[in-house]
Design an enzyme around this catalytic site. Structure first.
Site, mmCIF file in Angstrom:
data_model
loop_
_atom_site.group_PDB
_atom_site.id
_atom_site.type_symbol
_atom_site.label_atom_id
_atom_site.label_comp_id
_atom_site.label_asym_id
_atom_site.label_seq_id
_atom_site.Cartn_x
_atom_site.Cartn_y
_atom_site.Cartn_z
ATOM 1 N N LYS A 102 2.244 -20.147 6.416
ATOM 2 C CA LYS A 102 1.262 -20.625 7.375
ATOM 3 C C LYS A 102 0.666 -19.432 8.125
ATOM 4 O O LYS A 102 1.306 -18.364 8.170
ATOM 5 C CB LYS A 102 1.920 -21.599 8.345
ATOM 6 C CG LYS A 102 2.758 -20.952 9.446
ATOM 7 C CD LYS A 102 3.073 -21.936 10.525
ATOM 8 C CE LYS A 102 3.743 -21.263 11.713
ATOM 9 N NZ LYS A 102 2.851 -20.528 12.605
ATOM 10 N N ARG A 114 0.803 -1.219 0.000
ATOM 11 C CA ARG A 114 0.000 0.000 0.000
ATOM 12 C C ARG A 114 0.838 1.273 0.000
ATOM 13 O O ARG A 114 0.350 2.338 -0.365
ATOM 14 C CB ARG A 114 -0.911 0.015 1.230
ATOM 15 C CG ARG A 114 -2.046 -0.991 1.212
ATOM 16 C CD ARG A 114 -2.835 -0.900 2.517
ATOM 17 N NE ARG A 114 -4.000 -1.782 2.518
ATOM 18 C CZ ARG A 114 -5.206 -1.411 2.100
ATOM 19 N NH1 ARG A 114 -5.386 -0.182 1.620
ATOM 20 N NH2 ARG A 114 -6.220 -2.252 2.137
ATOM 21 N N HIS A 118 4.449 -27.191 12.512
ATOM 22 C CA HIS A 118 5.843 -27.535 12.829
ATOM 23 C C HIS A 118 5.964 -28.906 13.495
ATOM 24 O O HIS A 118 6.731 -29.767 13.049
ATOM 25 C CB HIS A 118 6.452 -26.489 13.759
ATOM 26 C CG HIS A 118 6.468 -25.108 13.203
ATOM 27 N ND1 HIS A 118 6.554 -24.835 11.862
ATOM 28 C CD2 HIS A 118 6.419 -23.892 13.821
ATOM 29 C CE1 HIS A 118 6.552 -23.525 11.669
ATOM 30 N NE2 HIS A 118 6.471 -22.935 12.840
ATOM 31 N N ASP A 137 6.712 -24.035 5.390
ATOM 32 C CA ASP A 137 6.881 -24.304 6.821
ATOM 33 C C ASP A 137 8.371 -24.155 7.065
ATOM 34 O O ASP A 137 9.160 -25.039 6.713
ATOM 35 C CB ASP A 137 6.405 -25.707 7.190
ATOM 36 C CG ASP A 137 6.485 -25.981 8.688
ATOM 37 O OD1 ASP A 137 7.292 -25.317 9.368
ATOM 38 O OD2 ASP A 137 5.760 -26.858 9.181
ATOM 39 N N HIS A 138 8.781 -23.022 7.641
ATOM 40 C CA HIS A 138 10.210 -22.718 7.681
ATOM 41 C C HIS A 138 11.002 -23.741 8.490
ATOM 42 O O HIS A 138 12.209 -23.876 8.295
ATOM 43 C CB HIS A 138 10.443 -21.301 8.215
ATOM 44 C CG HIS A 138 10.210 -21.138 9.683
ATOM 45 N ND1 HIS A 138 8.983 -20.850 10.214
ATOM 46 C CD2 HIS A 138 11.061 -21.223 10.730
ATOM 47 C CE1 HIS A 138 9.078 -20.765 11.519
ATOM 48 N NE2 HIS A 138 10.322 -20.980 11.862
#
Length: 505
Positions: free
Chosen positions: A170, A63, A262, A199-200
């Site tokens: 996520k 924005r 996780h 999913d780190h």
């Protein structure tokens, strides 16, 4: 630092030896903490390590009424504050010339036309070849809006040999029904093979090492079953509170925020059978088989626990209780600690409980998988209370593996004592371990999906968690626990009923 002496170049790190091809990465949500602290630094680190081609471009979408130059400064500030690799003026000069910014709201159709024009310009002048990945670091409620506008602007697909991919952070919904709706909305725009769910944790080096540990060593796999393993504990503990995220966290809680993604992914990697190959479809199928076999106990009162941290002292300073955090509803029943007991109904694991726990304001920050073996049936020493062997996979912060076993105490007696053997990445390898987002972003640009959960994995995980959350909704308020402890009393009772206790990491 010049390329000739930079110790973090890809030639020095075989674990990230692949180089992305020409492409643009469009980042939605550039003003958020995730972008500033993780994504922008990781992209620069990849470039600094020689893993991005000259024909790479970074496009911010948001924005703010920023010019390209304004966004360059934003990226530079993030790099200076959070990059893992040393700053290299030559790399930065090449990197910054490919930075663009498109101003607009997520529901502004004209902004997507401007984005289309920007990507066309980059393909022509920067050499991205029309390839583009759209990283949605935005609230889930905006996924459908953004993906639909990408489709309507003709950006979700291409008519030539170029590719288009989408990356989703996520949470993937807040229950099974919403996860299915979200999956259908995304699949309506992008083919499933072009959807990358981040999913780190799956990008962390130690998590990737679980498969090597199990399947590349004959030492472990023969005893990786119910005949030898007593139980498994999977812990993700944080020593901080909600840290200004009350508005996001209230109504979500520890179970939805951490266990659903996780911890269930860590369970799947720990418990899965050997995949048919390293192909992404085979890896996913092996994880899906485990998640489909997970059983939730009927008696949630004795097999689960939940809590909220109270105010008090932690680390020598006074901290605020969860219900007193700014923006928190004073009667909130959202849990900041969750522990659950699961079983895996397969021949390998039948009878072995899996204990999962996560929480905030706990004793220390740590994530680990502890595989606890059965005790020796016939000790030869003078004591019969010897400890159980354990293999502990340390995911963070000190990545590595610890093996706990019993050894004779020096001297004339036959007493035994628990001792450890330790492997740490920082000691065993000279290469610097890449940050998780480096690996995952590179895999997106390469189109390599093994580390990304598929839609069925997401749905199976919600199938496991939904009945637990539903049961908690009619079970009253969570227990209070003091900051700096390991959770509420119910967590200890949960294991003591089984004659077990939590490890103290």
């Amino acid at each position: 630092m010049s390329e000739a002496v930079n110790p973090l170049r890809s030639s020095d790190d075989g674990r990230l030896a692949r180089v992305a091809g020409p492409s643009a990465l469009v980042l939605f949500g550039v003003t958020g903490d995730l972008a500033r602290k993780k994504l922008l630094p990781a992209i620069y680190d990849l470039a600094n390590r020689g893993l991005m081609p000259p024909g790479f471009a970074l496009v911010g979408f948001g924005r703010r009424s920023w010019s390209d130059a304004d966004f360059v400064e934003v990226v530079r500030e993030a790099v200076d504050a959070h990059a893992r690799t040393p700053f290299d003026a030559d790399v930065w000069e090449q990197f910054r010339t490919g930075i663009r910014f498109v101003s607009g709201a997520f529901d502004d159709a004209d902004a997507y036309e401007r984005l289309s024009d920007t990507l066309a310009e980059l393909a022509r002048d920067r050499g991205t070849e029309g390839n583009a990945a759209f990283y949605l670091s935005i609230p889930p409620r905006s996924f459908q809006t953004v993906s639909a506008h990408l489709r309507d602007a003709g950006l979700a697909t291409s008519e030539d040999a170029s590719w288009r991919r989408v990356v989703i952070e996520k949470p993937f919904g807040h229950d099974l029904e919403s996860a299915r709706e979200l999956g259908a909305a995304i699949d309506d725009v992008f083919p499933p093979e072009h959807v990358f769910r981040i999913d780190h944790y799956l990008g962390k080096e130690t998590v990737q090492n679980i498969l090597a540990l199990r399947f590349a060593n004959v030492l472990y796999e023969p005893i990786w079953n119910a005949s030898y393993i007593d139980h498994v504990q999977i812990t993700m503990a944080e020593d901080i509170g909600v840290a200004g995220r009350a508005g996001y966290y209230d109504g979500i809680g520890a179970a939805r925020d951490v266990i659903q993604n996780h911890l269930l992914q860590l369970l799947a990697l720990t418990a899965m059978e050997r995949p048919a190959s390293a192909d992404p479809d085979d890896l996913r199928a092996a994880k899906e088989d485990v998640l489909a076999a997970v059983h939730v106990p009927d008696d949630l009162a004795s097999t689960t626990a939940r809590g909220q941290y109270s105010g008090g002292w932690q680390g020598g300073r006074e901290v605020t209780g969860f219900l007193d955090e700014d923006g928190m509803a004073p009667d909130s029943r959202t849990e900041t600690f969750a522990a659950i007991t699961l079983s895996v109904d397969t021949d390998r694991w039948r009878g072995v409980p899996f204990y999962l726990r996560t929480g905030k304001r706990l004793a220390r920050r740590v994530t680990e998988i502890a595989v606890v073996f059965k005790k020796s049936a016939a000790p030869l020493g003078e004591r019969d209370d010897i400890g159980a062997n354990a293999l502990v996979i340390r995911v963070q912060p000190d990545e590595g593996v610890t093996i706990r076993f019993n050894s004779k105490v020096p001297g004339p007696g036959r007493d035994t004592r628990e001792v450890t053997m330790d492997f740490g990445y920082s000691h065993a390898f000279t290469e610097a371990s890449p940050e998780a987002y480096e690996r995952l972003i590179l895999d997106v640009l390469l189109g390599d999906p093994p580390l990304f959960p598929g839609q069925r994995e997401v749905e199976l995980s919600w199938r496991i968690l939904d009945p637990i959350v539903a049961g908690w909704q009619s079970a009253g308020a969570p227990e209070q626990y003091s900051p700096g402890r390991w959770g509420p009393p119910g967590a200890e009772r949960m294991l003591s009923r089984d004659g077990r206790s939590w490890r103290q990491p």
